[in-house]
Design a protein around this motif. Structure first.
Motif, PDB file in Angstrom:
ATOM      1  N   HIS A 135     138.997  86.151 130.795  1.00 33.34           N
ATOM      2  CA  HIS A 135     138.164  85.989 131.023  1.00 33.34           C
ATOM      3  C   HIS A 135     138.794  84.586 132.315  1.00 33.34           C
ATOM      4  O   HIS A 135     138.015  83.825 133.324  1.00 33.34           O
ATOM      5  N   LYS A 138     137.959  83.534 135.897  1.00 35.85           N
ATOM      6  CA  LYS A 138     136.199  83.774 135.988  1.00 35.85           C
ATOM      7  C   LYS A 138     136.666  81.958 136.734  1.00 35.85           C
ATOM      8  O   LYS A 138     137.008  81.060 136.157  1.00 35.85           O
ATOM      9  N   GLN A 142     130.285  81.927 135.465  1.00 39.90           N
ATOM     10  CA  GLN A 142     130.275  83.487 135.109  1.00 39.90           C
ATOM     11  C   GLN A 142     129.987  84.483 133.925  1.00 39.90           C
ATOM     12  O   GLN A 142     130.460  84.884 132.900  1.00 39.90           O
TER      13      GLN A 142
END
Length: 181
Positions: A135, A138, A142
């Motif tokens: 991640h 991101k 999100q």
């Protein structure tokens, strides 16, 4: 070679509150005063009902909120502002929404003017440790609440602070993830 090794990097910090009155200048102070000494490396948990001043205590130790009275110190030096060697993991989402997950974790290193390669390496290492490596690019919006909380934890630890102050850091995590953290 000597059997003992010295390092310029100090580990742990002594935090002390001497007859401290806690509260916000515009509000009602908390009743009584606090006298507390936390030794370097000591783990302390503060328990109490909602609204009793736990977050106020942590913000005061972090240097974000001045005491109404008394003295707050780290290693004998007054705490009067935030410092890189004290990190606070907030109970609520305190990530910068315009920065990627990786950039949020890099923040304490950027403030210390660490090089880009070092920042990325340290941030990626912490994101891996908290299970969020995939991640990294991101934005916080999100992520789930629990994921954002883990990013905050990674950011706090990435800067290698001598004291980590945590305000219900695992509250947004499910039981399985909480146990892993």
């Amino acid at each position: 070679m000597s059997p003992t090794r010295t390092t310029s990097l100090r580990q742990g910090a002594e935090l002390a509150l001497e007859d401290v009155r806690l509260g916000h200048h515009e509000g009602q102070p908390l009743p009584g005063t606090v006298r507390l000494r936390i030794a370097p490396g000591e783990l302390v948990a503060v328990l109490g009902p909602s609204g009793c001043g736990k977050s106020t205590l942590l913000r005061t130790l972090a240097g974000l909120l001045p005491p109404l009275d008394g003295r707050v110190t780290q290693d004998g030096t007054p705490i009067d502002r935030p410092a890189a060697d004290r990190a606070l993991v907030f109970q609520e989402n305190a990530l910068l929404p315009w920065r990627s997950v990786r950039a949020n974790v890099e923040l304490p290193l950027a403030i210390r003017r660490s090089g880009r390669d070092e920042r990325r390496s340290v941030a990626d290492g912490w994101l891996e440790r908290v299970g969020l490596a995939e991640h990294a690019r991101k934005l916080p919006r999100q992520l789930s609440g629990g994921q954002r909380q883990r990013v905050q934890l990674a950011r706090a630890l990435a800067g290698r602070p001598r004291a980590v102050l945590m305000d219900e850091p695992f509250g947004a995590l499910d039981p399985h993830t909480r146990a892993g953290m």
